[in-house]
Design a protein around this motif. Structure first.
Motif, PDB file in Angstrom:
ATOM      1  N   LEU A   7      -1.532 -12.131  -3.921  1.00  0.00           N
ATOM      2  CA  LEU A   7      -0.537 -11.197  -3.908  1.00  0.00           C
ATOM      3  C   LEU A   7       0.812 -11.766  -3.459  1.00  0.00           C
ATOM      4  CD1 LEU A   7      -2.561  -8.025  -2.154  1.00  0.00           C
ATOM      5  CD2 LEU A   7      -1.842  -8.424  -4.749  1.00  0.00           C
ATOM      6  N   LYS A   8       1.026 -12.465  -2.538  1.00  0.00           N
ATOM      7  CA  LYS A   8       2.208 -12.822  -2.149  1.00  0.00           C
ATOM      8  C   LYS A   8       2.848 -13.824  -3.264  1.00  0.00           C
ATOM      9  CE  LYS A   8       2.179 -14.891   1.902  1.00  0.00           C
ATOM     10  NZ  LYS A   8       2.136 -15.134   3.319  1.00  0.00           N
ATOM     11  N   THR A   9       2.191 -14.248  -3.889  1.00  0.00           N
ATOM     12  CA  THR A   9       2.832 -15.223  -5.052  1.00  0.00           C
ATOM     13  C   THR A   9       2.685 -14.525  -6.527  1.00  0.00           C
ATOM     14  OG1 THR A   9       0.652 -16.398  -5.352  1.00  0.00           O
ATOM     15  CG2 THR A   9       2.352 -17.314  -3.717  1.00  0.00           C
ATOM     16  N   HIS A  10       1.802 -13.766  -6.482  1.00  0.00           N
ATOM     17  CA  HIS A  10       1.566 -13.046  -7.906  1.00  0.00           C
ATOM     18  C   HIS A  10       2.923 -12.413  -8.615  1.00  0.00           C
ATOM     19  CE1 HIS A  10       0.123 -10.608 -11.227  1.00  0.00           C
ATOM     20  NE2 HIS A  10      -1.246 -11.147 -11.180  1.00  0.00           N
ATOM     21  N   SER A  11       3.141 -12.505 -10.003  1.00  0.00           N
ATOM     22  CA  SER A  11       4.359 -11.997 -10.604  1.00  0.00           C
ATOM     23  C   SER A  11       4.477 -10.501 -10.542  1.00  0.00           C
ATOM     24  CB  SER A  11       4.599 -12.624 -11.826  1.00  0.00           C
ATOM     25  OG  SER A  11       3.675 -12.153 -12.458  1.00  0.00           O
ATOM     26  N   ALA A  12       3.447  -9.961 -10.604  1.00  0.00           N
ATOM     27  CA  ALA A  12       3.251  -8.432 -10.507  1.00  0.00           C
ATOM     28  C   ALA A  12       2.157  -7.666  -9.580  1.00  0.00           C
ATOM     29  CB  ALA A  12       3.053  -7.800 -11.784  1.00  0.00           C
ATOM     30  N   PRO A  13       2.555  -8.141  -8.235  1.00  0.00           N
ATOM     31  CA  PRO A  13       1.372  -7.485  -7.251  1.00  0.00           C
ATOM     32  C   PRO A  13       1.171  -6.027  -7.169  1.00  0.00           C
ATOM     33  CG  PRO A  13       3.541  -7.964  -6.161  1.00  0.00           C
ATOM     34  CD  PRO A  13       3.572  -8.374  -7.722  1.00  0.00           C
ATOM     35  N   ASP A  14       1.987  -5.282  -7.755  1.00  0.00           N
ATOM     36  CA  ASP A  14       1.975  -3.757  -7.908  1.00  0.00           C
ATOM     37  C   ASP A  14       0.667  -3.671  -9.105  1.00  0.00           C
ATOM     38  OD1 ASP A  14       3.703  -3.114  -6.313  1.00  0.00           O
ATOM     39  OD2 ASP A  14       5.159  -2.909  -7.383  1.00  0.00           O
ATOM     40  N   ALA A  15       0.853  -4.309 -10.175  1.00  0.00           N
ATOM     41  CA  ALA A  15      -0.183  -4.276 -11.385  1.00  0.00           C
ATOM     42  C   ALA A  15      -1.535  -4.785 -10.698  1.00  0.00           C
ATOM     43  CB  ALA A  15       0.326  -4.908 -12.450  1.00  0.00           C
ATOM     44  N   TRP A  16      -1.398  -5.843 -10.146  1.00  0.00           N
ATOM     45  CA  TRP A  16      -2.712  -6.583  -9.544  1.00  0.00           C
ATOM     46  C   TRP A  16      -3.511  -5.561  -8.750  1.00  0.00           C
ATOM     47  CZ3 TRP A  16      -5.527  -7.642  -5.352  1.00  0.00           C
ATOM     48  CH2 TRP A  16      -6.568  -8.483  -5.579  1.00  0.00           C
ATOM     49  N   ILE A  17      -2.710  -4.780  -8.065  1.00  0.00           N
ATOM     50  CA  ILE A  17      -3.545  -3.558  -7.059  1.00  0.00           C
ATOM     51  C   ILE A  17      -4.108  -2.643  -7.825  1.00  0.00           C
ATOM     52  CG2 ILE A  17      -2.912  -2.010  -5.375  1.00  0.00           C
ATOM     53  CD1 ILE A  17      -1.041  -3.780  -4.301  1.00  0.00           C
ATOM     54  N   LEU A  18      -3.184  -2.086  -8.908  1.00  0.00           N
ATOM     55  CA  LEU A  18      -3.959  -0.997  -9.928  1.00  0.00           C
ATOM     56  C   LEU A  18      -5.180  -1.493 -10.491  1.00  0.00           C
ATOM     57  CD1 LEU A  18      -0.750   0.781 -10.765  1.00  0.00           C
ATOM     58  CD2 LEU A  18      -2.124   1.207  -8.889  1.00  0.00           C
ATOM     59  N   VAL A  19      -5.187  -2.764 -11.072  1.00  0.00           N
ATOM     60  CA  VAL A  19      -6.264  -3.286 -11.799  1.00  0.00           C
ATOM     61  C   VAL A  19      -7.298  -3.391 -10.780  1.00  0.00           C
ATOM     62  CG1 VAL A  19      -7.176  -5.290 -12.801  1.00  0.00           C
ATOM     63  CG2 VAL A  19      -5.002  -4.541 -13.495  1.00  0.00           C
ATOM     64  N   ALA A  20      -7.164  -3.886  -9.602  1.00  0.00           N
ATOM     65  CA  ALA A  20      -8.134  -4.001  -8.577  1.00  0.00           C
ATOM     66  C   ALA A  20      -8.635  -2.621  -8.278  1.00  0.00           C
ATOM     67  CB  ALA A  20      -7.592  -4.811  -7.304  1.00  0.00           C
ATOM     68  N   ALA A  21      -7.999  -1.839  -8.146  1.00  0.00           N
ATOM     69  CA  ALA A  21      -8.312  -0.218  -7.655  1.00  0.00           C
ATOM     70  C   ALA A  21      -9.257   0.252  -8.640  1.00  0.00           C
ATOM     71  CB  ALA A  21      -7.243   0.818  -7.622  1.00  0.00           C
TER      72      ALA A  21
ATOM     73  N   ILE B  19       0.802  -1.261   0.095  1.00  0.00           N
ATOM     74  CA  ILE B  19      -0.003   0.067  -0.066  1.00  0.00           C
ATOM     75  C   ILE B  19       0.760   1.274  -0.050  1.00  0.00           C
ATOM     76  CG2 ILE B  19      -1.471   1.373   1.454  1.00  0.00           C
ATOM     77  CD1 ILE B  19      -3.037  -1.313   2.348  1.00  0.00           C
ATOM     78  N   GLU B  20       1.911   1.397   0.908  1.00  0.00           N
ATOM     79  CA  GLU B  20       2.596   2.603   1.061  1.00  0.00           C
ATOM     80  C   GLU B  20       3.497   2.663  -0.449  1.00  0.00           C
ATOM     81  OE1 GLU B  20       4.435   6.041   1.988  1.00  0.00           O
ATOM     82  OE2 GLU B  20       2.829   4.669   3.249  1.00  0.00           O
ATOM     83  N   GLU B  21       3.820   1.704  -1.159  1.00  0.00           N
ATOM     84  CA  GLU B  21       4.648   1.772  -2.356  1.00  0.00           C
ATOM     85  C   GLU B  21       3.731   2.123  -3.429  1.00  0.00           C
ATOM     86  OE1 GLU B  21       6.522  -2.137  -2.718  1.00  0.00           O
ATOM     87  OE2 GLU B  21       7.974  -1.706  -1.556  1.00  0.00           O
ATOM     88  N   ASN B  22       2.613   1.878  -3.328  1.00  0.00           N
ATOM     89  CA  ASN B  22       1.643   2.193  -4.572  1.00  0.00           C
ATOM     90  C   ASN B  22       0.592   3.143  -4.317  1.00  0.00           C
ATOM     91  OD1 ASN B  22       2.208   0.042  -6.702  1.00  0.00           O
ATOM     92  ND2 ASN B  22       2.226  -1.136  -4.776  1.00  0.00           N
ATOM     93  N   LYS B  23       0.653   3.763  -2.995  1.00  0.00           N
ATOM     94  CA  LYS B  23      -0.501   4.754  -2.353  1.00  0.00           C
ATOM     95  C   LYS B  23      -0.793   5.828  -3.576  1.00  0.00           C
ATOM     96  CE  LYS B  23       0.277   6.196   1.632  1.00  0.00           C
ATOM     97  NZ  LYS B  23       0.652   7.045   2.969  1.00  0.00           N
TER      98      LYS B  23
END
Length: 168
Positions: A63-77, A22-26
């Motif tokens: 998220l822990k096993t995803h290859s690109a959790p940052d991208a996953w978070i943005l799509v989820a957002a 969250i902090e890295e992608n806020k």
């Protein structure tokens, strides 16, 4: 999404992992949420971000096993923001109808009540605000000033079919 928040339990390691993501992608999360909601639904941003954070907690294993959790978070957002908008639109359309139906069963009473609730909720102004300046101008000239489509077309230097298309 799971409505039972009590069922979401994180280990300390998972909580730190989510907090770090969250902090890295806020900033990116806020940008995606605000740009998706736009000015019309900007007031849903905090609720959307809260829903997203709950989702992240629920999906920590992914998220822990995803290859690109940052991208996953943005799509989820983006998906969370779209979901909030859809839910809000649905509420705007159904709540006045429910209130109107509760005011009476007679169709004239129901129609009048629905119209009153519609006006109380300032729906016309919000709908008009979504129109382009040109569309607002056409609507004003036809429905407020009472002009005919051909007159409006001449005044605005557009074709009558353009005026008709705007009014449909």
């Amino acid at each position: 999404m799971n409505n039972d928040v009590d069922k979401v339990s994180l280990t300390k390691e998972d909580a730190l992992f989510i907090a770090k993501l969250i902090e890295e992608n806020k900033t990116h999360i806020k940008n995606v949420v605000y740009s998706t909601l736009g000015t019309t639904y900007h007031y849903l941003a905090n609720d959307t971000i809260s829903e997203l954070y709950l989702l992240l907690c629920e999906k920590v294993e992914i998220l822990k096993t995803h290859s690109a959790p940052d991208a996953w978070i943005l799509v989820a957002a983006k998906r969370t923001a779209l979901g909030m908008m859809a839910k809000h639109r649905k509420d705007l359309l159904t709540v006045p109808l429910v209130e109107a139906v509760n005011k009476g069963n007679d169709s004239d009473v129901c129609d009048t009540a629905l119209y009153e609730v519609w006006l109380e909720n300032n729906v016309p102004a919000r709908l008009i605000a979504r129109l382009t300046k040109r569309e607002q101008e056409v609507y004003h000239k036809i429905y407020i000033e009472g002009k005919k489509a051909t007159e409006v077309a001449k005044e605005l230097n557009v074709s009558a079919s353009t005026v008709h298309n705007i009014c449909i």
